[in-house]
Design a protein around this motif. Structure first.
Motif, PDB file in Angstrom:
ATOM      1  N   VAL A  18       0.887  -1.064  -0.106  1.00 16.58           N
ATOM      2  CA  VAL A  18      -0.028   0.031   0.141  1.00 16.58           C
ATOM      3  C   VAL A  18       0.825   1.147   0.064  1.00 16.58           C
ATOM      4  CG1 VAL A  18      -1.681   1.386   1.198  1.00 16.58           C
ATOM      5  CG2 VAL A  18      -1.930  -1.132   1.206  1.00 16.58           C
ATOM      6  N   GLY A  19       0.753   2.025  -1.037  1.00 13.68           N
ATOM      7  CA  GLY A  19       1.563   3.250  -1.334  1.00 13.68           C
ATOM      8  C   GLY A  19       0.781   4.523  -1.007  1.00 13.68           C
ATOM      9  N   GLY A  20       1.427   5.666  -1.187  1.00 14.27           N
ATOM     10  CA  GLY A  20       1.039   6.703  -0.721  1.00 14.27           C
ATOM     11  C   GLY A  20       1.712   7.512   0.382  1.00 14.27           C
ATOM     12  N   ARG A  21       1.094   8.702   0.833  1.00 18.91           N
ATOM     13  CA  ARG A  21       1.666   9.374   1.796  1.00 18.91           C
ATOM     14  C   ARG A  21       1.242   8.537   3.215  1.00 18.91           C
ATOM     15  NH1 ARG A  21      -1.470  13.585  -0.690  1.00 18.91           N
ATOM     16  NH2 ARG A  21      -2.737  13.374   1.177  1.00 18.91           N
ATOM     17  N   PRO A  22       2.143   8.882   4.203  1.00 20.80           N
ATOM     18  CA  PRO A  22       1.933   8.303   5.336  1.00 20.80           C
ATOM     19  C   PRO A  22       0.209   8.377   6.063  1.00 20.80           C
ATOM     20  CG  PRO A  22       3.739   9.288   5.774  1.00 20.80           C
ATOM     21  CD  PRO A  22       3.222   9.697   4.379  1.00 20.80           C
ATOM     22  N   GLU A  23      -0.192   9.377   5.850  1.00 17.57           N
ATOM     23  CA  GLU A  23      -1.732   9.537   6.219  1.00 17.57           C
ATOM     24  C   GLU A  23      -2.791   8.690   5.564  1.00 17.57           C
ATOM     25  OE1 GLU A  23      -0.898  13.330   4.120  1.00 17.57           O
ATOM     26  OE2 GLU A  23       0.191  12.303   5.517  1.00 17.57           O
ATOM     27  N   ILE A  24      -2.483   8.515   4.194  1.00 15.43           N
ATOM     28  CA  ILE A  24      -3.257   7.641   3.301  1.00 15.43           C
ATOM     29  C   ILE A  24      -3.096   6.195   3.436  1.00 15.43           C
ATOM     30  CG2 ILE A  24      -3.663   7.068   0.889  1.00 15.43           C
ATOM     31  CD1 ILE A  24      -3.180   9.864   0.149  1.00 15.43           C
ATOM     32  N   ARG A  25      -1.920   6.192   3.838  1.00 18.78           N
ATOM     33  CA  ARG A  25      -1.577   4.570   4.276  1.00 18.78           C
ATOM     34  C   ARG A  25      -2.252   4.091   5.409  1.00 18.78           C
ATOM     35  NH1 ARG A  25       3.743   5.872   2.871  1.00 18.78           N
ATOM     36  NH2 ARG A  25       4.454   5.503   5.110  1.00 18.78           N
ATOM     37  N   LYS A  26      -2.081   5.034   6.393  1.00 19.99           N
ATOM     38  CA  LYS A  26      -3.033   4.763   7.802  1.00 19.99           C
ATOM     39  C   LYS A  26      -4.625   4.684   7.478  1.00 19.99           C
ATOM     40  CE  LYS A  26      -3.524   6.343  12.467  1.00 19.99           C
ATOM     41  NZ  LYS A  26      -4.737   5.455  12.604  1.00 19.99           N
ATOM     42  N   HIS A  27      -5.157   5.624   6.608  1.00 21.98           N
ATOM     43  CA  HIS A  27      -6.566   5.451   6.449  1.00 21.98           C
ATOM     44  C   HIS A  27      -6.835   4.411   5.748  1.00 21.98           C
ATOM     45  CE1 HIS A  27     -10.591   6.722   5.207  1.00 21.98           C
ATOM     46  NE2 HIS A  27     -10.308   6.433   3.878  1.00 21.98           N
ATOM     47  N   LEU A  28      -6.184   3.902   4.778  1.00 23.96           N
ATOM     48  CA  LEU A  28      -6.281   2.545   4.162  1.00 23.96           C
ATOM     49  C   LEU A  28      -6.017   1.294   4.953  1.00 23.96           C
ATOM     50  CD1 LEU A  28      -4.669   3.168   0.460  1.00 23.96           C
ATOM     51  CD2 LEU A  28      -6.912   2.918   1.089  1.00 23.96           C
ATOM     52  N   ALA A  29      -5.302   1.432   5.985  1.00 25.39           N
ATOM     53  CA  ALA A  29      -5.076   0.238   7.080  1.00 25.39           C
ATOM     54  C   ALA A  29      -6.078   0.230   7.784  1.00 25.39           C
ATOM     55  CB  ALA A  29      -3.758   0.569   7.609  1.00 25.39           C
ATOM     56  N   SER A  66      -5.692   3.078  -6.843  1.00 24.18           N
ATOM     57  CA  SER A  66      -4.278   3.085  -7.540  1.00 24.18           C
ATOM     58  C   SER A  66      -3.129   2.977  -6.632  1.00 24.18           C
ATOM     59  CB  SER A  66      -4.352   4.210  -8.409  1.00 24.18           C
ATOM     60  OG  SER A  66      -3.894   5.431  -7.784  1.00 24.18           O
ATOM     61  N   LYS A  67      -3.294   3.192  -5.392  1.00 23.31           N
ATOM     62  CA  LYS A  67      -2.135   3.067  -4.367  1.00 23.31           C
ATOM     63  C   LYS A  67      -1.962   1.800  -3.753  1.00 23.31           C
ATOM     64  CE  LYS A  67      -2.364   7.983  -3.473  1.00 23.31           C
ATOM     65  NZ  LYS A  67      -1.692   8.255  -4.534  1.00 23.31           N
ATOM     66  N   ILE A  68      -3.167   0.800  -4.049  1.00 18.31           N
ATOM     67  CA  ILE A  68      -3.057  -0.576  -3.439  1.00 18.31           C
ATOM     68  C   ILE A  68      -2.626  -1.721  -4.549  1.00 18.31           C
ATOM     69  CG2 ILE A  68      -4.760  -2.435  -2.596  1.00 18.31           C
ATOM     70  CD1 ILE A  68      -6.562  -0.007  -1.671  1.00 18.31           C
ATOM     71  N   MET A  69      -1.408  -2.091  -4.254  1.00 17.53           N
ATOM     72  CA  MET A  69      -0.846  -2.988  -5.281  1.00 17.53           C
ATOM     73  C   MET A  69      -1.094  -4.454  -5.037  1.00 17.53           C
ATOM     74  SD  MET A  69       0.397  -0.964  -7.082  1.00 17.53           S
ATOM     75  CE  MET A  69       1.855  -1.540  -8.002  1.00 17.53           C
ATOM     76  N   VAL A  70      -1.721  -5.428  -5.909  1.00 17.91           N
ATOM     77  CA  VAL A  70      -2.002  -6.577  -5.646  1.00 17.91           C
ATOM     78  C   VAL A  70      -1.142  -7.660  -6.318  1.00 17.91           C
ATOM     79  CG1 VAL A  70      -4.366  -6.273  -4.957  1.00 17.91           C
ATOM     80  CG2 VAL A  70      -4.047  -6.301  -7.376  1.00 17.91           C
TER      81      VAL A  70
END
Length: 70
Positions: A18-29, A66-70
């Motif tokens: 999961v990529g992106g800025r730290p706040e985006i990664r935290k939100h997705l997590a 697009s920030k989530i890699m599978v």
């Protein structure tokens, strides 16, 4: 590895990164998008993806997907 936006409808993928800025990664997590989890694309409509992760279905914008890699 490819972004979730390129996965086909009905396809099950395992989240690799999961990529992106730290706040985006935290939100997705917080939503359950963590490496090793299975994710299924249910449908693609209007630029958004409906995905199933764990026991929940949710809409994810194309930008976030697009920030989530599978």
């Amino acid at each position: 590895m490819m972004p979730l936006t390129l996965a086909n409808t009905g396809e099950v993928g395992v989240i690799r990164h999961v990529g992106g800025r730290p706040e985006i990664r935290k939100h997705l997590a917080d939503l359950g998008f963590i490496a090793g989890s299975d994710v299924t694309v249910i449908s693609k409509t209007g630029g958004n993806l409906i995905v199933q992760i764990k026991d929940s279905r949710m809409a994810v914008s194309r930008e976030l997907a697009s920030k989530i890699m599978v």
